[in-house]
Design a protein around this motif. Sequence first.
Motif, PDB file in Angstrom:
ATOM      1  N   THR A  70       2.413   7.859  10.647  1.00  0.00           N
ATOM      2  CA  THR A  70       2.101   7.080   9.438  1.00  0.00           C
ATOM      3  C   THR A  70       1.546   8.055   8.415  1.00  0.00           C
ATOM      4  N   LEU A  71       2.115   7.987   7.226  1.00  0.00           N
ATOM      5  CA  LEU A  71       1.778   8.983   6.210  1.00  0.00           C
ATOM      6  C   LEU A  71       1.705   8.346   4.827  1.00  0.00           C
ATOM      7  N   PRO A  72       1.078   9.039   3.852  1.00  0.00           N
ATOM      8  CA  PRO A  72       1.167   8.581   2.461  1.00  0.00           C
ATOM      9  C   PRO A  72       2.619   8.565   2.011  1.00  0.00           C
ATOM     10  N   PHE A 116      -1.916  16.347   6.063  1.00  0.00           N
ATOM     11  CA  PHE A 116      -1.900  15.376   4.975  1.00  0.00           C
ATOM     12  C   PHE A 116      -2.641  14.100   5.330  1.00  0.00           C
ATOM     13  N   GLY A 117      -3.514  14.199   6.337  1.00  0.00           N
ATOM     14  CA  GLY A 117      -4.328  13.035   6.692  1.00  0.00           C
ATOM     15  C   GLY A 117      -3.549  11.946   7.383  1.00  0.00           C
ATOM     16  N   GLY A 118      -2.348  12.289   7.871  1.00  0.00           N
ATOM     17  CA  GLY A 118      -1.523  11.280   8.533  1.00  0.00           C
ATOM     18  C   GLY A 118      -1.945  11.086   9.977  1.00  0.00           C
ATOM     19  N   MET A 130       9.452  14.783   3.981  1.00  0.00           N
ATOM     20  CA  MET A 130       8.903  15.684   4.990  1.00  0.00           C
ATOM     21  C   MET A 130       9.043  15.060   6.375  1.00  0.00           C
ATOM     22  N   LEU A 187       1.424  19.559  10.501  1.00  0.00           N
ATOM     23  CA  LEU A 187       1.799  19.117   9.159  1.00  0.00           C
ATOM     24  C   LEU A 187       1.362  17.673   8.911  1.00  0.00           C
ATOM     25  N   ASN A 228       4.512   9.354  -0.466  1.00  0.00           N
ATOM     26  CA  ASN A 228       5.335  10.380  -1.113  1.00  0.00           C
ATOM     27  C   ASN A 228       5.794  11.460  -0.133  1.00  0.00           C
ATOM     28  N   LEU A 229       5.461  11.321   1.137  1.00  0.00           N
ATOM     29  CA  LEU A 229       5.812  12.357   2.112  1.00  0.00           C
ATOM     30  C   LEU A 229       6.970  11.930   3.017  1.00  0.00           C
ATOM     31  N   HIS A 282       0.853  -1.195   0.000  1.00  0.00           N
ATOM     32  CA  HIS A 282       0.000   0.000   0.000  1.00  0.00           C
ATOM     33  C   HIS A 282       0.885   1.241   0.000  1.00  0.00           C
ATOM     34  N   PRO A 283       0.328   2.352  -0.461  1.00  0.00           N
ATOM     35  CA  PRO A 283       1.154   3.559  -0.588  1.00  0.00           C
ATOM     36  C   PRO A 283       1.277   4.352   0.721  1.00  0.00           C
ATOM     37  N   VAL A 284       1.726   3.691   1.778  1.00  0.00           N
ATOM     38  CA  VAL A 284       1.897   4.372   3.069  1.00  0.00           C
ATOM     39  C   VAL A 284       3.204   3.906   3.705  1.00  0.00           C
ATOM     40  N   THR A 302      12.635  15.005   7.596  1.00  0.00           N
ATOM     41  CA  THR A 302      13.081  16.368   7.913  1.00  0.00           C
ATOM     42  C   THR A 302      12.570  16.772   9.292  1.00  0.00           C
TER      43      THR A 302
END
Lengths: 441, 473
Positions: free
Chosen positions: A116-118, A98-100, A124, A94, A120-121, A48-50, A127
Amino acid sequence: MINKAILLVLITIFSFFPVYSQETFNFPVKYFKLNNGLKVVLLEDRTHPVFTLAIFFHCGSRDEKIGKTGIAQILQNLYFQGSENFKPMEHLLLINKFGGELNAFTSEDKMVFYETLPSNLLKMALTLEADRMGSLRIDDGLLAIQKEILKRERQLKLSDQPYARSFFRIDELSFINFAYSHPIIGYKEDLELITFKDVYDFYTNYFTPSNACLVLVGNFSSEEATSLIKENFENINSGSSGVPPNLKEPPGRGELIETIYDSNARFPAFHIAYPFPSRDSPDFYPMEIIDYLLLKGNPSILKKKLLIERKMAYELGGGVEEREGMSLFKIFVLCYPGYPLNVTQSQIFQEIENLKNNLVSHKEIVMAKNQFKIEYLIDLRSTLGRAMKLGEFTVYFDNPYLINEELSRYMNVTPQDISRVAKKYLDKRNRIILNVIPEKK
Amino acid sequence: MSSLRKNKIFHQLFFILVLWTSILFTFEDVKEFKIDFFKNFTLKNGLEVYLIEEKGIPLVFLDLIFKAGESSTQINYSGLATVTAEGIFSGTKKMKAYQIQDRLDFFGVKTKIKVADNYTHFSFIVLKEYFEPLLNMLSELIQESLFPNDEIMKKTKRLISEWQMNRINNKQLAFETMYYNFFKGSPLFRLFPTRESLSRITGKDCFLFSKRFYIPNNSIFILRGDLEHKTTFEILEKNFSGWERGQILSPFLYIPPKRSDANIILVDNPSSENVNVLFCIIFPSFDNSFRFPILVMNQILSGNPFSRLYLNLRESKNILSSVESYLKFFNDFALFYIYVTGKEENARRIIEETFSEIKKFSESKIDKFELENAKNYLKGNCSLSISYGERLVEILKDKFLYSLPDSFINNYIYNISEVDESSVERMVKRYIKFQPFLVIVVGRKNNLIEKIKDLGKIELFDNNLNLIKTQGE
């Protein structure tokens, strides 16, 4: 001759492949350390993309000194109050933007911060984590706010919550060593006295790369992740790896019984605690199965006896509480009035004696293991669940690869192991009993 | 400086920080992806199956959904769908209730049942090694349950007890009242059983309900886990091919909502210590092309920590303890509500300020940053919840229940990305600007009536939905 040679070669080759059964796995874990000592564990999963990113610090309330309890919890909260490049609460905002999902917790032995995030982040997230590890903002003003928050939290938890004080007291009784006997939330009088220097020293001693582990699980490329991790974290000063406190408990203390009175409690209750070794001992694994046999299973031995058949109690809780030094197996019972506490306790002790002296049946142990296994696997299924396991295995044992075989240690527990471990640790001379009696206001 | 003033400054600073974060940060947006990682096939008897292969962890998640819920029950039999769903574990020709439970406990199966107005949803989590035995058992439970009366009575007794406890549950009271006002007299109101309706239900009623609605061509099966297509198909064929098709009843026609003409309904809950307010509205004549703009609109108004209500009323003005909003889709209309809680002393302000925010929302242009925040939140949150599995099941369930096209699933995330300011503004104009919200307040009437009496006509109900009086104009 040639056939024998080929056979020998084949056997040699296949012996290097781990046996794949339902209880072992082949997670492709990658583990390395940066120059500054930061341990890095990567586990790719493109399902999955997370991804989940977790930072483990090998420290907790056990590293607090007498008179200075609550520092770890304060520092956990301060960890969200900004760093060199991010304002207070900006990290949280932040992630939410992004719905994280993010959270943190402090235990006796570790402090963990995760999100936990999508997928592509990733840049971020890294950082943000690197910035606060390397340049957390702590000042008197922020400290004063967090002390107030913690005092209020403590007040809420203890003042009018029934039985709350007893949950702290059972730990005070179970551990002689201060490292584990005091509460994570700290003592009220200590919170008043904590200074900026106390918190700053804790941060500089323990929140360092050489005392930390970064775990990344999910949809990412290991190559790209490694490069980003090095770019963000390698320049942070290694710092000390923290001197672990002495976690030993003196042996053979004998049975301990205490009674306290609680003006918020409506019903009598009691705690029973049995100390036993941690996960580095082979006895740990049978105890987790005993937990399911006695308490967590559906139905468990004590649920059947105390809640269903004899209706002596209306709530049953507890289980294994792991600590790096010494763990506890706890039982908490909220009793119906009308049954003297010692009668209910005798029932429990009788069931424990049965467990020691009669081997559990095949059906019982398989049922307990199945129920344990399904919870274990549900946890393992999520990126967060895997990140937590990898972090613990690395921080405690420097061995994240345990994730591939730990389940089999539980599944290999036999009825003989159950009986042996029950005899060794669920013993009268090894138990602590705390009775809670409602006190009229 | 007083702590109240410190608090106010903190909230204002927080509000400014949120805006600054929205504008200045240039981290990437959430990426879209296609939701097409499942296989779909139908057995000869019409049972539609979705299979999502997730190798590595030996677990299987089974979701069996029937297109029948409480709105499928007869009048005065609310609760029948729930009792039937729980009742399938009460005994079959071959197994008694305790034997069924024993077997489920031995396998370690985790079971969940949810019954709504238009569906019944069984969820199971099982170890892979027990997948086939569980399917075998499930086939028997669905087709051969006997619903013995003594077991059914235990269930109705427990549900009556729950109904009793719900008389002091603020949220439950608010939602029952909402359904009462919008759907009284229609099958949709049967979602909320009463003591009387539950007491009527017998084993025979459950048996007939199951025979009528638990049919393969009225259901979908969603399987996720360590499975392989060919073997799974064979196992399903072996266990379910004997399950006979039945006649699918036409869905009942939507009945226009009967709304009271009161602006405010006050439900007395003497045990409540705070005030709970539900603002609700029907979006009529609904079309699926509106789904995604409405989802985004919900996020902008109240759906996440960056939403207007959350920032303005909770963080900045500090008059709310919690805000949540939700969109429930039906076949041809949608129900939108905002549920907030706060202190009793703020009751009037909560209603006035929320309405003020709704009015501002319906009259102002949608800000580009607000829109992007809402979309990013939706896409990101969707990605996370799809990875946990439950969201994918919900999306597949919606497709089944509302006959949505394949593109609804495949392009779910892309559809969110496609929403722009003008489509959201169109939705706001169409559904919010010219329609009044119904306001339902739950709390202690003695403390609240004086505070809100000047806000308009109030109908006062007790916690059994009996009208006590109407006051004000």
